[in-house]
Design an enzyme around this catalytic site. Sequence first.
Site, PDB file in Angstrom:
ATOM      1  N   GLU A  14       0.817  -1.205   0.000  1.00  0.00           N
ATOM      2  CA  GLU A  14       0.000   0.000   0.000  1.00  0.00           C
ATOM      3  C   GLU A  14       0.859   1.268   0.000  1.00  0.00           C
ATOM      4  O   GLU A  14       0.490   2.276  -0.606  1.00  0.00           O
ATOM      5  CB  GLU A  14      -0.923   0.002   1.215  1.00  0.00           C
ATOM      6  CG  GLU A  14      -1.988  -1.079   1.213  1.00  0.00           C
ATOM      7  CD  GLU A  14      -1.460  -2.420   1.734  1.00  0.00           C
ATOM      8  OE1 GLU A  14      -2.244  -3.382   1.793  1.00  0.00           O
ATOM      9  OE2 GLU A  14      -0.264  -2.505   2.085  1.00  0.00           O
ATOM     10  N   GLU A  73      13.780  -3.561  -2.518  1.00  0.00           N
ATOM     11  CA  GLU A  73      14.537  -3.707  -3.757  1.00  0.00           C
ATOM     12  C   GLU A  73      13.778  -4.492  -4.822  1.00  0.00           C
ATOM     13  O   GLU A  73      14.382  -5.017  -5.761  1.00  0.00           O
ATOM     14  CB  GLU A  73      15.880  -4.380  -3.488  1.00  0.00           C
ATOM     15  CG  GLU A  73      16.846  -3.535  -2.684  1.00  0.00           C
ATOM     16  CD  GLU A  73      18.248  -4.124  -2.665  1.00  0.00           C
ATOM     17  OE1 GLU A  73      19.199  -3.335  -2.569  1.00  0.00           O
ATOM     18  OE2 GLU A  73      18.396  -5.371  -2.750  1.00  0.00           O
ATOM     19  N   GLU A  77       4.234  -4.091 -11.276  1.00  0.00           N
ATOM     20  CA  GLU A  77       5.623  -3.631 -11.286  1.00  0.00           C
ATOM     21  C   GLU A  77       6.465  -4.455 -12.249  1.00  0.00           C
ATOM     22  O   GLU A  77       7.300  -3.909 -12.973  1.00  0.00           O
ATOM     23  CB  GLU A  77       6.204  -3.675  -9.875  1.00  0.00           C
ATOM     24  CG  GLU A  77       5.573  -2.664  -8.927  1.00  0.00           C
ATOM     25  CD  GLU A  77       6.146  -2.747  -7.521  1.00  0.00           C
ATOM     26  OE1 GLU A  77       6.946  -3.672  -7.263  1.00  0.00           O
ATOM     27  OE2 GLU A  77       5.786  -1.902  -6.685  1.00  0.00           O
TER      28      GLU A  77
END
Length: 427
Positions: free
Chosen positions: A64, A317, A344
């Site tokens: 979030e 990362e 992503e």
Amino acid sequence: MKRPVYSALWWLAMPAVLGRLWWRGRAEPGYREHWGERLGLAGAAPDAHRERLTIMVHAVSVGETRAAEPLIEALLAGYPGCRILLTHMTPTGRATGRALFAHHGERVLQSYLPYDTGTMVKRFLRRHAPRACILMETEVWPNLIAECAQAGVPVVLANARLSERSLRRGRRMGPLMAEAAQGIALVAAQTEADAARIRSLGAPRVAVTGSIKFDVVPPEAALEKGAWLRARLGARPVFLCASTREGEEEPILDAWMRQAGKPAGALLAIVPRHPQRFEEVAKLVESRGLALRRRSQLEQGVGVDEAEVLLGDSMGEMFAYYAACDCAFIGGSLMPLGGQNLIEACALGKPVLVGEHTFNFLDATAEAVADGAALRVADADALLAEAMRLLGDAAARAAMGERALAFAGRHRGATLRTVELLRQIIG
């Protein structure tokens, strides 16, 4: 259930809640810090800046918080005199927020959100005096919403999603959830299906804005770290299992060992979702006799040429891991856990694999699969078979990666649509 009963249950459960907090602190020390904030007794900022416009954004954990980044950046740019009060429930969420927004200095303040009792929340709101309270995705707290209404603070549910499973759970809570839904001034939903489910709970104003997660831009530093990591791994094919959850690593490792015809030098990279499980996963790897290297060892110059498995024992990362891999599996989907965010990986043009259980990201995953940006697999053996096929076929990887980029790009713009609605609330 009605709100007075809900509040009483919170107070009755408080000793157990604090005990569990202390227990979790054994593996993750951050859970033993800032208890005053969790009880509404302290906060990141006193009342020294009360005259400034304060916008509260609640992002419970890592996912979030990362999703909130484009929205927070847009609010900071659109309201130059404002400060953001960013609240969390987990230490990993707080650490992620600190890393993302440290360059803004005191314009982004952090705190844990107090437990949802009227007394604690009231103290918190009095201390920080936010102009608006923005809750990210699924965070509906009945007492927080009620106390915001009492204080004249409008509540917005942004990037909202609600699965069928969560809708059934909400309906079982009856008047409690209905009161909370009716107290939300604005819901900015990710999809039409999410909007319909949220409206059915009684929310008075629901708009469809899309998912803000499509607007997250890979930081340049993360891409540089990914290039560094890829250079350390060399030319060998890399299959990334990202955000894996308990019960997934064992079948993946077993399937990896059974898989025939792996491309020469193929490396399995596993990044558990929760840092407290790093050691547990390392033991699972070593118990199978597989050569293990840890991400933390690479900083010390340890080579990976002989490694079969790389353990991603670092936080913050994920973009770097995606940048360094050839194809990625999104965890939480082999087991009935709802899956994680695949956007992503798609935004970096990586072929994506998911399991059957993606109800937390149902529409985005289904569309990615329909677009050929992602493939769905039934189990760990099917997962490894598809991964090895992709690792051995550069043309198929490139074509799937292009479709992933197109999928991610087509859905951008939710942040702008959300901010336009927020202007009507904030002023």
